[in-house]
Motif scaffolding. Structure first.
Motif, PDB file in Angstrom:
ATOM      1  N   UNK A  79      29.235  25.609  48.644  1.00  0.00           N
ATOM      2  CA  UNK A  79      28.300  26.356  48.235  1.00  0.00           C
ATOM      3  C   UNK A  79      26.711  25.553  47.600  1.00  0.00           C
ATOM      4  N   UNK A  80      26.154  25.405  48.343  1.00  0.00           N
ATOM      5  CA  UNK A  80      24.423  23.748  48.342  1.00  0.00           C
ATOM      6  C   UNK A  80      24.169  25.032  47.271  1.00  0.00           C
ATOM      7  N   UNK A  81      23.456  26.415  46.527  1.00  0.00           N
ATOM      8  CA  UNK A  81      22.477  27.013  46.516  1.00  0.00           C
ATOM      9  C   UNK A  81      23.146  27.544  45.028  1.00  0.00           C
ATOM     10  N   UNK A  82      24.486  27.283  44.910  1.00  0.00           N
ATOM     11  CA  UNK A  82      25.666  27.693  44.229  1.00  0.00           C
ATOM     12  C   UNK A  82      25.533  26.689  42.875  1.00  0.00           C
ATOM     13  N   UNK A  83      26.054  25.560  43.870  1.00  0.00           N
ATOM     14  CA  UNK A  83      25.672  23.921  43.165  1.00  0.00           C
ATOM     15  C   UNK A  83      24.264  23.691  42.697  1.00  0.00           C
ATOM     16  N   UNK A  84      23.219  23.934  43.067  1.00  0.00           N
ATOM     17  CA  UNK A  84      21.985  23.590  42.582  1.00  0.00           C
ATOM     18  C   UNK A  84      21.135  24.045  41.937  1.00  0.00           C
ATOM     19  N   UNK A 129      27.035  32.450  47.224  1.00  0.00           N
ATOM     20  CA  UNK A 129      27.775  32.274  48.143  1.00  0.00           C
ATOM     21  C   UNK A 129      27.513  31.575  49.849  1.00  0.00           C
ATOM     22  N   UNK A 130      25.879  31.166  49.969  1.00  0.00           N
ATOM     23  CA  UNK A 130      25.527  30.144  51.217  1.00  0.00           C
ATOM     24  C   UNK A 130      26.539  28.898  51.244  1.00  0.00           C
ATOM     25  N   UNK A 131      26.857  28.896  52.219  1.00  0.00           N
ATOM     26  CA  UNK A 131      27.909  27.652  52.150  1.00  0.00           C
ATOM     27  C   UNK A 131      27.283  26.242  53.509  1.00  0.00           C
ATOM     28  N   UNK A 132      27.850  25.100  52.855  1.00  0.00           N
ATOM     29  CA  UNK A 132      26.884  24.285  53.919  1.00  0.00           C
ATOM     30  C   UNK A 132      26.700  24.458  55.372  1.00  0.00           C
ATOM     31  N   UNK A 133      28.055  24.357  55.774  1.00  0.00           N
ATOM     32  CA  UNK A 133      29.040  24.715  57.187  1.00  0.00           C
ATOM     33  C   UNK A 133      30.316  25.398  56.923  1.00  0.00           C
ATOM     34  N   UNK A 134      30.426  26.294  57.996  1.00  0.00           N
ATOM     35  CA  UNK A 134      32.005  26.976  58.393  1.00  0.00           C
ATOM     36  C   UNK A 134      33.438  26.080  57.890  1.00  0.00           C
ATOM     37  N   UNK A 155      27.548  14.115  51.042  1.00  0.00           N
ATOM     38  CA  UNK A 155      27.927  15.701  50.973  1.00  0.00           C
ATOM     39  C   UNK A 155      26.852  15.684  52.798  1.00  0.00           C
ATOM     40  N   UNK A 156      26.265  15.125  52.354  1.00  0.00           N
ATOM     41  CA  UNK A 156      24.810  15.309  53.444  1.00  0.00           C
ATOM     42  C   UNK A 156      24.927  15.098  54.236  1.00  0.00           C
ATOM     43  N   UNK A 157      25.774  13.393  54.828  1.00  0.00           N
ATOM     44  CA  UNK A 157      25.769  12.998  54.978  1.00  0.00           C
ATOM     45  C   UNK A 157      26.689  13.802  56.405  1.00  0.00           C
ATOM     46  N   UNK A 158      27.848  14.350  55.494  1.00  0.00           N
ATOM     47  CA  UNK A 158      28.612  14.537  55.981  1.00  0.00           C
ATOM     48  C   UNK A 158      27.767  15.736  56.867  1.00  0.00           C
ATOM     49  N   UNK A 159      27.284  17.012  56.307  1.00  0.00           N
ATOM     50  CA  UNK A 159      26.885  18.184  56.687  1.00  0.00           C
ATOM     51  C   UNK A 159      26.023  17.429  58.248  1.00  0.00           C
ATOM     52  N   UNK A 160      25.458  16.125  58.198  1.00  0.00           N
ATOM     53  CA  UNK A 160      24.540  15.802  59.443  1.00  0.00           C
ATOM     54  C   UNK A 160      25.787  15.734  60.748  1.00  0.00           C
ATOM     55  N   UNK A 161      26.834  14.615  59.707  1.00  0.00           N
ATOM     56  CA  UNK A 161      27.588  15.064  61.564  1.00  0.00           C
ATOM     57  C   UNK A 161      28.233  15.671  62.192  1.00  0.00           C
ATOM     58  N   UNK A 162      28.935  16.810  61.084  1.00  0.00           N
ATOM     59  CA  UNK A 162      28.825  17.880  61.656  1.00  0.00           C
ATOM     60  C   UNK A 162      28.144  18.609  62.480  1.00  0.00           C
ATOM     61  N   UNK A 163      26.827  18.936  62.467  1.00  0.00           N
ATOM     62  CA  UNK A 163      26.079  19.744  63.070  1.00  0.00           C
ATOM     63  C   UNK A 163      25.896  18.622  64.669  1.00  0.00           C
ATOM     64  N   UNK A 164      26.204  17.628  64.493  1.00  0.00           N
ATOM     65  CA  UNK A 164      25.726  16.111  65.573  1.00  0.00           C
ATOM     66  C   UNK A 164      26.746  16.797  67.054  1.00  0.00           C
ATOM     67  N   UNK A 165      28.573  17.118  65.971  1.00  0.00           N
ATOM     68  CA  UNK A 165      29.676  17.896  66.534  1.00  0.00           C
ATOM     69  C   UNK A 165      28.912  18.784  66.978  1.00  0.00           C
ATOM     70  N   UNK A 166      28.682  19.261  66.697  1.00  0.00           N
ATOM     71  CA  UNK A 166      28.682  20.662  67.397  1.00  0.00           C
ATOM     72  C   UNK A 166      27.790  21.054  68.680  1.00  0.00           C
ATOM     73  N   UNK A 167      26.258  20.519  67.980  1.00  0.00           N
ATOM     74  CA  UNK A 167      25.737  20.151  69.805  1.00  0.00           C
ATOM     75  C   UNK A 167      25.979  19.118  70.563  1.00  0.00           C
ATOM     76  N   UNK A 168      27.292  18.597  70.785  1.00  0.00           N
ATOM     77  CA  UNK A 168      28.225  18.046  71.506  1.00  0.00           C
ATOM     78  C   UNK A 168      29.061  19.218  72.058  1.00  0.00           C
ATOM     79  N   UNK A 169      29.886  19.229  71.426  1.00  0.00           N
ATOM     80  CA  UNK A 169      30.542  20.674  71.673  1.00  0.00           C
ATOM     81  C   UNK A 169      30.048  21.492  72.510  1.00  0.00           C
ATOM     82  N   UNK A 170      28.819  21.614  71.646  1.00  0.00           N
ATOM     83  CA  UNK A 170      28.266  23.586  73.197  1.00  0.00           C
ATOM     84  C   UNK A 170      27.927  22.597  74.488  1.00  0.00           C
TER      85      UNK A 170
END
Length: 346
Positions: free
Chosen positions: A311-316, A301-306, A327-342
């Motif tokens: 479910x990336x482990x389930x998929x693998x 049930x672990x998800x990439x990001x809220x 999908x992996x690039x979307x995750x990187x972009x989300x992490x960058x946006x989250x850092x800027x927001x914080x």
């Protein structure tokens, strides 16, 4: 003078930050502590800085100079010479709140337990300060380890909260793995087997410096060293399979491994250029399924990001491959946006 506390400072190329770290430990008239600076084969002037402080505080500071052997080797060497009744680790790029530390020493002088827990701060570079504390432990009371192991907030505290009675480590020949990084996880894993009496002191002593480029918790460095996490986890699993633990100990130790598991799976499965053999992860996954069946199922049930709840482990596990690059690039972009927001929120 008898030493109440030994503080081991593992130091590698820390000439610019070591001074701040040491200064935080030197409030006036505090001679019953021992500061053990372990120079781990630094290529800069770390050893020079350490020896200058030793010259000024010869009754307080010990300097060990050794070839590079990584984090665990520094702890092992420091433990050999430590004279304090209690022992704590302080990384050279972190520091203690001097006022809280001075109060803490007074508490230690009146305490006789195996483990002392304190609060600490996550100090994020260009960001907020996050306080970490035990919300559901009674302060300034001697507690049983069984009671503490069942505390949810204790599980989140980590090595920065921990001070041990030196004797329990020596009596049980405690040694950390050498030659790899991230063995600080072992510091809050193996000694817990020997802990009986615990004391919670709600002083915010440790200041944990996060976000410094080049530190081992830098995501780019974690990705490069993912094999270190696997080696640490495999050793923990070996321990659990060969020793008897109480149910409370097992619960704590299993939960201790969860963070390491997340780090491994997330970095291997959500990085397309890591160059990591997925067969190695598959072998580990089979072992987790056998030894930790409940956690194995939970990991599905672990998800990439809220905001990217795939479910990336389930998929693998079903496809035996990572998600597509988009999908992996979307995750990187989300992490960058989250850092800027914080950053802007702080």
């Amino acid at each position: 003078m008898a030493k109440i506390l030994s503080i081991i400072i593992p130091s590698y190329n820390m000439e610019k930050l070591l001074g701040r770290c040491i200064e935080s430990l030197l409030p006036d008239k505090l001679n019953n502590i021992e500061i053990i600076i372990v120079n781990d084969g630094s290529k800069d002037n770390t050893l020079l800085v350490a020896n200058e402080y030793k010259g000024n505080y010869p009754d307080v500071i010990v300097v060990i100079d050794k070839p590079n052997g990584n984090y665990g080797s520094c702890i092992n060497e420091g433990l050999k010479v430590a004279k304090g009744k209690y022992i704590k680790i302080l990384d050279a790029d972190d520091w203690f709140d001097s006022k809280a530390f001075k109060e803490y020493i007074l508490v230690l002088e009146k305490t006789d337990v195996d483990l002392i827990l304190t609060d600490f701060n996550d100090v994020i570079a260009d960001g907020p300060i996050i306080k970490r504390h035990c919300e559901n432990l009674d302060p300034y009371k001697v507690l049983s380890s069984t009671h503490v192991f069942e505390s949810s907030s204790f599980l989140k505290l980590g090595m920065h909260a921990v001070t041990y009675r030196t004797k329990i480590l020596r009596d049980n020949n405690y040694k950390q793995t050498e030659g790899i990084s991230y063995t600080d996880q072992e510091w809050i894993f193996y000694p817990m087997e020997w802990v009986q009496k615990v004391f919670y002191c709600p002083l915010n002593v440790y200041q944990y410096n996060l976000g410094r480029e080049g530190q081992t918790m830098d995501p780019k460095i974690i990705v490069r060293n993912i094999s270190h996490f696997i080696q640490i986890l495999e050793r923990m699993l070996d321990t659990l399979s060969h020793k008897e633990f109480s149910n409370e100990q097992k619960k704590y130790l299993y939960n201790c491994m969860r963070g390491t598991l997340k780090t491994i799976y997330k970095n291997v499965l959500l990085n397309d250029n890591i160059g990591f053999d997925l067969k190695t992860l598959s072998n580990l996954d089979h072992r987790i399924k056998y030894m930790l069946p409940l956690y194995y199922k939970e990991m599905d049930d672990f998800v990439i990001h809220k905001y990217l709840p795939l479910k990336y482990i389930y998929y693998w596990r079903r496809k035996q491959k990572r998600y597509p690059n988009i999908v992996l690039q979307l995750n990187k972009n989300l992490k960058l946006l989250q850092k800027k927001f914080e950053y802007y929120r702080s």
